[in-house]
Design a protein around this motif. Structure first.
Motif, PDB file in Angstrom:
ATOM      1  N   GLN A 113       0.826  -1.197   0.000  1.00  0.00           N
ATOM      2  CA  GLN A 113       0.000   0.000   0.000  1.00  0.00           C
ATOM      3  C   GLN A 113       0.866   1.256   0.000  1.00  0.00           C
ATOM      4  O   GLN A 113       0.354   2.361  -0.142  1.00  0.00           O
ATOM      5  CB  GLN A 113      -0.900   0.010   1.241  1.00  0.00           C
ATOM      6  N   THR A 115       3.945   3.953  -1.140  1.00  0.00           N
ATOM      7  CA  THR A 115       4.377   4.549  -2.407  1.00  0.00           C
ATOM      8  C   THR A 115       5.830   4.995  -2.369  1.00  0.00           C
ATOM      9  O   THR A 115       6.273   5.750  -3.236  1.00  0.00           O
ATOM     10  CB  THR A 115       3.499   5.765  -2.756  1.00  0.00           C
ATOM     11  N   GLU A 129       2.452  -2.584  -6.627  1.00  0.00           N
ATOM     12  CA  GLU A 129       2.267  -1.296  -5.953  1.00  0.00           C
ATOM     13  C   GLU A 129       0.820  -0.839  -6.157  1.00  0.00           C
ATOM     14  O   GLU A 129       0.471  -0.305  -7.199  1.00  0.00           O
ATOM     15  CB  GLU A 129       3.247  -0.273  -6.515  1.00  0.00           C
ATOM     16  N   LEU A 130      -0.007  -1.075  -5.137  1.00  0.00           N
ATOM     17  CA  LEU A 130      -1.435  -0.780  -5.265  1.00  0.00           C
ATOM     18  C   LEU A 130      -1.713   0.695  -5.518  1.00  0.00           C
ATOM     19  O   LEU A 130      -2.674   1.043  -6.214  1.00  0.00           O
ATOM     20  CB  LEU A 130      -2.171  -1.220  -3.995  1.00  0.00           C
ATOM     21  N   HIS A 131      -0.885   1.567  -4.943  1.00  0.00           N
ATOM     22  CA  HIS A 131      -1.121   3.006  -5.068  1.00  0.00           C
ATOM     23  C   HIS A 131      -0.044   3.701  -5.888  1.00  0.00           C
ATOM     24  O   HIS A 131       0.094   4.922  -5.821  1.00  0.00           O
ATOM     25  CB  HIS A 131      -1.209   3.642  -3.678  1.00  0.00           C
ATOM     26  N   VAL A 175       1.383   8.128  -8.684  1.00  0.00           N
ATOM     27  CA  VAL A 175       0.670   7.589  -7.533  1.00  0.00           C
ATOM     28  C   VAL A 175      -0.825   7.804  -7.743  1.00  0.00           C
ATOM     29  O   VAL A 175      -1.233   8.605  -8.589  1.00  0.00           O
ATOM     30  CB  VAL A 175       1.102   8.264  -6.211  1.00  0.00           C
ATOM     31  N   VAL A 176      -1.609   7.089  -6.966  1.00  0.00           N
ATOM     32  CA  VAL A 176      -3.058   7.266  -7.007  1.00  0.00           C
ATOM     33  C   VAL A 176      -3.418   8.464  -6.129  1.00  0.00           C
ATOM     34  O   VAL A 176      -3.260   8.429  -4.912  1.00  0.00           O
ATOM     35  CB  VAL A 176      -3.784   6.004  -6.507  1.00  0.00           C
ATOM     36  N   GLU A 180      -8.912   9.544  -7.704  1.00  0.00           N
ATOM     37  CA  GLU A 180      -8.548   8.610  -8.767  1.00  0.00           C
ATOM     38  C   GLU A 180      -8.845   7.184  -8.326  1.00  0.00           C
ATOM     39  O   GLU A 180      -8.770   6.866  -7.135  1.00  0.00           O
ATOM     40  CB  GLU A 180      -7.054   8.701  -9.088  1.00  0.00           C
ATOM     41  N   GLU A 181      -9.145   6.341  -9.271  1.00  0.00           N
ATOM     42  CA  GLU A 181      -9.348   4.933  -8.971  1.00  0.00           C
ATOM     43  C   GLU A 181      -8.010   4.207  -8.948  1.00  0.00           C
ATOM     44  O   GLU A 181      -7.077   4.575  -9.652  1.00  0.00           O
ATOM     45  CB  GLU A 181     -10.270   4.290 -10.007  1.00  0.00           C
ATOM     46  N   MET A 182      -7.933   3.173  -8.111  1.00  0.00           N
ATOM     47  CA  MET A 182      -6.754   2.327  -8.095  1.00  0.00           C
ATOM     48  C   MET A 182      -6.612   1.651  -9.457  1.00  0.00           C
ATOM     49  O   MET A 182      -7.614   1.217 -10.030  1.00  0.00           O
ATOM     50  CB  MET A 182      -6.896   1.275  -6.987  1.00  0.00           C
TER      51      MET A 182
END
Length: 259
Positions: A113, A115, A129-131, A175-176, A180-182
């Motif tokens: 989670q 960044t 990297e989810l975000h 980065v998110v 913004e959507e993932m």
């Protein structure tokens, strides 16, 4: 999966041996990491009291703010980045332990989670990297990626908003942002890892922020769930092994079983 939940504020060699044994026997093992893995590197938590969002207005980092006023956005972004990541931020013992477990062949992926890019810096190669990552910037027009550090320097020198060297398009942190959507590809990869996991390590995460919090629940349906966190989480009653302890102590102890 173990027959009964093991929960301890400390741990014994037997606890560490048990988790190492689960990893050794697993066909697929995955770790999910949260802010608690990065704070030991000197990176402040964002949401906790005294964290980054106590010092900066999160609305300044909304995607619509980026589109409406990219100059102010980038000035605030660099200021926030320096507050969060200024100084010598390096991987800590938890990052290094996860990389060691991957090299030993007992950990297949890290889903993060965070960044900060510290898993890659520690040597982990399979990282979801989810975000996104603050170590890169992305062009809104041509989707080219660049190292963030020189772009931050350009902003400090008054080159705002920074634009793409390839096409002149507007650059955005990779980065998110709020609003913004993932990225669907990243989360689908994370879900696939969770579904396939015989062992799922959830480390340094409150497990309260969706959709990432759904991953250990998904993994626990068919696999062994190990939680390492300083405080209890919503899955404290579900985890097969729970260590209420510092991730920089527990993970190196586990990794040490494979050296």
């Amino acid at each position: 999966m173990s027959d009964e939940t093991a929960s301890t504020e400390g741990w014994t060699d037997r606890d560490i041996d048990a988790v190492a044994g689960e990893l050794r026997a697993a066909d697929h093992a995955v770790a999910l990491t949260g802010a608690g893995v990065s704070t030991a590197s000197g990176i402040p938590d964002f949401r906790s009291e005294g964290g980054i969002w106590d010092k900066f207005d999160p609305n300044e980092f909304h995607y619509q703010r980026f589109l409406a006023d990219p100059t102010t956005f980038w000035e605030k972004r660099v200021e926030m980045h320096e507050a969060a990541f200024g100084g010598d931020v390096e991987p800590n013992a938890a990052h290094e332990a996860l990389a060691e477990m991957e090299r030993a062949g007992v950990l297949d992926a890290v889903v993060t989670q965070n960044t900060d890019g510290l898993h890659a810096a520690a040597g982990s190669e399979s990282v979801v990297e989810l975000h996104g990552t603050g170590t890169r910037v992305a062009c809104e027009e041509c989707d080219s990626r660049f190292d963030a550090a020189p772009v931050h320097e350009r902003v400090r020198d008054g080159d705002v908003p920074p634009t793409c060297e390839d096409c002149g398009g507007l650059l955005k942190p990779d980065v998110v942002l709020f609003g913004e959507e993932m990225p669907p590809g990243a989360f689908q990869a994370a879900r696939n890892h969770a579904q396939d996991a015989d062992v799922f390590l959830a480390v340094g995460s409150s497990l309260s922020v969706q959709p990432a919090a759904s991953l250990p629940r998904l993994a626990a349906r068919n696999g062994t769930l190990v939680v390492v966190n300083l405080e209890e989480t919503p899955l404290s009653g579900t985890a097969d092994y729970e260590f209420l302890a510092d991730v920089t102590e527990v993970l190196p102890a586990v990794a040490g079983r494979f050296l």
